[in-house]
Enzyme design. Structure first.
Site, PDB file in Angstrom:
ATOM      1  N   SER A  91       0.804  -1.217   0.000  1.00  0.00           N
ATOM      2  CA  SER A  91       0.000   0.000   0.000  1.00  0.00           C
ATOM      3  C   SER A  91       0.841   1.273   0.000  1.00  0.00           C
ATOM      4  CB  SER A  91      -0.945   0.002   1.212  1.00  0.00           C
ATOM      5  OG  SER A  91      -0.214  -0.158   2.422  1.00  0.00           O
ATOM      6  N   GLY A  97      -2.026  -4.486   1.003  1.00  0.00           N
ATOM      7  CA  GLY A  97      -2.165  -5.748   1.727  1.00  0.00           C
ATOM      8  C   GLY A  97      -1.193  -6.826   1.305  1.00  0.00           C
ATOM      9  N   ASP A 117      -2.743   8.085   8.173  1.00  0.00           N
ATOM     10  CA  ASP A 117      -3.195   7.260   9.293  1.00  0.00           C
ATOM     11  C   ASP A 117      -1.951   6.650   9.936  1.00  0.00           C
ATOM     12  OD1 ASP A 117      -2.483   4.892   7.793  1.00  0.00           O
ATOM     13  OD2 ASP A 117      -4.418   4.987   6.783  1.00  0.00           O
ATOM     14  N   ASN A 157       3.561  -5.790   5.661  1.00  0.00           N
ATOM     15  CA  ASN A 157       2.434  -6.657   6.013  1.00  0.00           C
ATOM     16  C   ASN A 157       2.902  -7.987   6.606  1.00  0.00           C
ATOM     17  OD1 ASN A 157       0.106  -5.039   5.163  1.00  0.00           O
ATOM     18  ND2 ASN A 157       0.993  -5.235   3.122  1.00  0.00           N
ATOM     19  N   HIS A 168       0.158   4.771   6.929  1.00  0.00           N
ATOM     20  CA  HIS A 168       0.250   5.273   5.557  1.00  0.00           C
ATOM     21  C   HIS A 168       0.608   6.751   5.538  1.00  0.00           C
ATOM     22  CE1 HIS A 168      -2.605   1.787   5.038  1.00  0.00           C
ATOM     23  NE2 HIS A 168      -1.629   1.493   4.199  1.00  0.00           N
TER      24      HIS A 168
END
Length: 225
Positions: free
Chosen positions: A55, A87, A197, A116, A200
């Protein structure tokens, strides 16, 4: 007391030591200059470059045109293929790599993967093996591999704004002798002003990452000056 030809005064004995110290001090700046990033073949504007990742490569948290591959394309003149899939683990990226190499025949592959794996607690040897295999596959396809370090997950470090790279990236870059862009994501994701966030970047964060990466690519000779 008689002095023979083999007898030396204390000041005479100190002279060679002084010379050795002066030579060592003179050599130190030269040694420091030798620690610059190794030079690589320059990839000219118009060349195809593949950005493979998850991502963070895709650009989650910002518009598509703000993703780091799009911003890097503007800075370099390269044709950037954004092969980021949110992901994705290292195993999934490894599975996607061969057809991407066959389709695009890139001159350079920017590999940013592993976050991930860490979040899902994939065993570290498995992640290392997948990334190492991808670096080998990229080189075997005739492209220049470049590894981008990903921070290790650490809630306290994130709160303290002091994320650092997972050590497997430095180890793999040394073993496979590939350039490593270190601390790029760690710096961006440690700064709340650059984040959309917890995991990210926002548009400003991707811009910062692309500019820092561009600087590194120019330093290594991969990007044109």
């Amino acid at each position: 007391m008689l002095w023979t030809s083999s007898t030396r005064s204390p000041s005479t004995e100190r002279a060679p030591l002084r010379r050795r110290l002066l030579l060592a001090l003179a050599a130190a700046p030269l040694a420091a200059c030798g620690r610059k990033a190794p030079r690589h073949a320059t990839i000219p504007p118009g060349s195809t470059v593949l950005a493979l990742g998850d991502s963070l490569t895709f650009g989650t948290g910002a518009a598509a045109e703000a993703a780091y591959p799009a911003r890097l394309a503007e800075l370099t003149g390269w044709r950037l293929v954004n092969a980021g899939v949110p992901g994705n683990t290292s195993a999934q990226a490894r599975e996607r790599l061969p057809p991407l190499l066959a389709e695009h025949a890139p001159r350079l592959v920017l590999l940013s993967i592993g976050g991930n794996d860490f979040l899902r607690q994939v065993p570290e040897p498995e992640t290392r093996s997948n990334i190492a295999a991808m670096l080998d596959e990229i080189r075997a396809a005739g492209a220049q591999p470049m590894l981008i370090a990903v921070p290790r997950p650490a809630m306290i470090a994130a709160l303290l704004r002091s994320l650092d790279d997972h050590p497997l990236y430095e180890a793999l870059a040394g073993e496979r002798r590939v350039p490593l862009f270190a601390s790029g994501w760690a710096k961006v994701l440690s700064d709340p002003a650059l984040k959309a966030d917890q995991i990210h970047a926002n548009a400003a964060g991707y811009e910062r990452f692309a500019r820092d990466l561009h600087g590194f690519l120019r330093e290594t000779g991969i990007a044109p000056p």
